[in-house]
Scaffold this active site. Structure first.
Site, PDB file in Angstrom:
ATOM      1  N   CYS A 150       0.844  -1.186   0.000  1.00  0.00           N
ATOM      2  CA  CYS A 150       0.000   0.000   0.000  1.00  0.00           C
ATOM      3  C   CYS A 150       0.885   1.245   0.000  1.00  0.00           C
ATOM      4  CB  CYS A 150      -0.889  -0.055   1.240  1.00  0.00           C
ATOM      5  SG  CYS A 150      -1.438   1.509   1.890  1.00  0.00           S
ATOM      6  N   GLU A 151       0.605   2.151  -0.905  1.00  0.00           N
ATOM      7  CA  GLU A 151       1.438   3.352  -0.999  1.00  0.00           C
ATOM      8  C   GLU A 151       1.188   4.336   0.143  1.00  0.00           C
ATOM      9  OE1 GLU A 151      -0.989   6.213  -4.113  1.00  0.00           O
ATOM     10  OE2 GLU A 151       0.326   4.688  -4.936  1.00  0.00           O
ATOM     11  N   HIS A 152       0.141   4.137   0.906  1.00  0.00           N
ATOM     12  CA  HIS A 152      -0.153   5.048   2.016  1.00  0.00           C
ATOM     13  C   HIS A 152       0.589   4.678   3.292  1.00  0.00           C
ATOM     14  CE1 HIS A 152      -4.063   5.580  -0.368  1.00  0.00           C
ATOM     15  NE2 HIS A 152      -3.245   6.563  -0.654  1.00  0.00           N
ATOM     16  N   HIS A 153       0.745   3.359   3.562  1.00  0.00           N
ATOM     17  CA  HIS A 153       1.393   2.930   4.803  1.00  0.00           C
ATOM     18  C   HIS A 153       2.568   1.984   4.561  1.00  0.00           C
ATOM     19  CE1 HIS A 153      -2.834   3.896   5.903  1.00  0.00           C
ATOM     20  NE2 HIS A 153      -2.203   4.566   6.844  1.00  0.00           N
ATOM     21  N   GLN A 188      -5.033  -0.410  -4.725  1.00  0.00           N
ATOM     22  CA  GLN A 188      -5.659  -1.484  -5.493  1.00  0.00           C
ATOM     23  C   GLN A 188      -6.430  -0.958  -6.697  1.00  0.00           C
ATOM     24  OE1 GLN A 188      -7.556  -4.511  -3.094  1.00  0.00           O
ATOM     25  NE2 GLN A 188      -8.973  -5.021  -4.746  1.00  0.00           N
ATOM     26  N   HIS A 210      -5.990  -6.161   3.018  1.00  0.00           N
ATOM     27  CA  HIS A 210      -5.040  -5.074   3.224  1.00  0.00           C
ATOM     28  C   HIS A 210      -4.583  -5.041   4.679  1.00  0.00           C
ATOM     29  CE1 HIS A 210      -5.629  -2.867  -0.662  1.00  0.00           C
ATOM     30  NE2 HIS A 210      -6.595  -3.765  -0.704  1.00  0.00           N
ATOM     31  N   CYS A 247      -2.930  -2.777   6.093  1.00  0.00           N
ATOM     32  CA  CYS A 247      -3.097  -1.449   6.682  1.00  0.00           C
ATOM     33  C   CYS A 247      -4.462  -1.332   7.359  1.00  0.00           C
ATOM     34  CB  CYS A 247      -2.898  -0.348   5.641  1.00  0.00           C
ATOM     35  SG  CYS A 247      -3.992  -0.450   4.213  1.00  0.00           S
TER      36      CYS A 247
END
Length: 186
Positions: free
Chosen positions: A77-80, A118, A146, A148
Site C-alpha cells: 500500500c502506498e499510504h502505509h 488497489q 489489506h 493497513c
C-alpha cells in the site's frame, strides 16, 4: 535501480528512531536484509511492459474469451507501505492475437511490485493487457486483504476489497461482463 546502500542506511535510521540498537544480536544484518527485501518487493519499478511481454504474441483465430483466474498477487500500500495480498482474475477477447499465458501473470506482478493502491493496480493491468493485445475487451477483478486495515487503524480482520475494470466489450455488453463474472465465481 534502488541503491542497496541507501536503503540499508535508511533501515538503520528507522531502527535507531524506534529506539532500537542495530548492533543488537537479533538486529545484526537486519538493515541489509530489509533493504534487499524492499528491492525484491518493489522490483516492478525496474521492469517494463516490453521486457515482460518479450514478443510473446501469437496469431490465433480465436475471438472467444480467455480468462486467467486466481493469479496471486502481493503488493505494498502506498499510504502505509504495508502489504496487501490477494488474487487477480484477468480476461480478454482476442482479435487475431493471443498473449503467452505466463505473460498475464507477469504483467500482474510487474504492477503489483510497486507501491500501489488497489484501484490503480486494477486499471494498470487492464490497460496494459489492452495495449499489448489490442483485444476487443479486457476485464480485471482483484480481491485483496489489506494489512493497513487489518494490523492498524480499524483492525478489521475479515474484510476484503474488490475492484474491477471493464474495457471494450466487457464494459459495453452486460452479457459479456456477466459471463466473465460467472466464470470467475463472482
Amino acid at each position: 535501480m534502488m541503491s542497496i546502500e541507501n536503503l540499508t542506511h535508511s533501515y538503520e535510521s528507522i531502527l535507531l528512531n524506534l529506539g532500537e540498537n542495530p548492533q543488537r544480536g537479533g538486529l545484526l544484518g537486519t538493515p541489509l536484509r530489509a533493504a534487499k527485501a524492499m528491492q525484491f518487493l518493489c522490483r516492478g519499478y525496474d521492469q517494463s511492459l516490453d521486457e515482460i511481454v518479450n514478443n510473446a504474441l501469437f496469431d490465433a483465430d480465436s475471438d472467444e474469451m480467455v480468462i486467467v483466474k486466481d493469479i496471486e498477487l502481493y503488493s505494498l500500500c502506498e499510504h502505509h507501505m504495508l502489504p496487501f495480498i490477494g488474487k487477480a482474475h484477468v480476461a480478454y477477447i482476442p482479435t487475431g492475437k493471443v498473449i503467452g499465458l505466463s505473460k498475464i501473470a507477469r504483467i500482474v506482478d510487474m504492477f503489483a511490485r510497486r507501491l500501489q493502491i488497489q484501484e490503480n493496480l486494477t486499471r494498470q493491468i487492464a490497460e496494459a493487457i489492452q495495449e499489448v493485445t489490442d483485444a476487443g475487451g479486457v476485464a480485471v477483478v482483484i480481491e485483496a486483504k489489506h494489512m493497513c486495515m487489518m494490523m492498524r487503524g480499524v483492525e478489521k480482520q475479515n474484510s476484503s476489497m474488490y475492484t474491477s475494470v471493464m474495457l471494450g466489450a466487457f464494459r459495453e455488453s452486460g452479457n459479456t461482463r456477466q459471463e466473465f463474472l460467472q466464470l470467475i465465481g463472482r
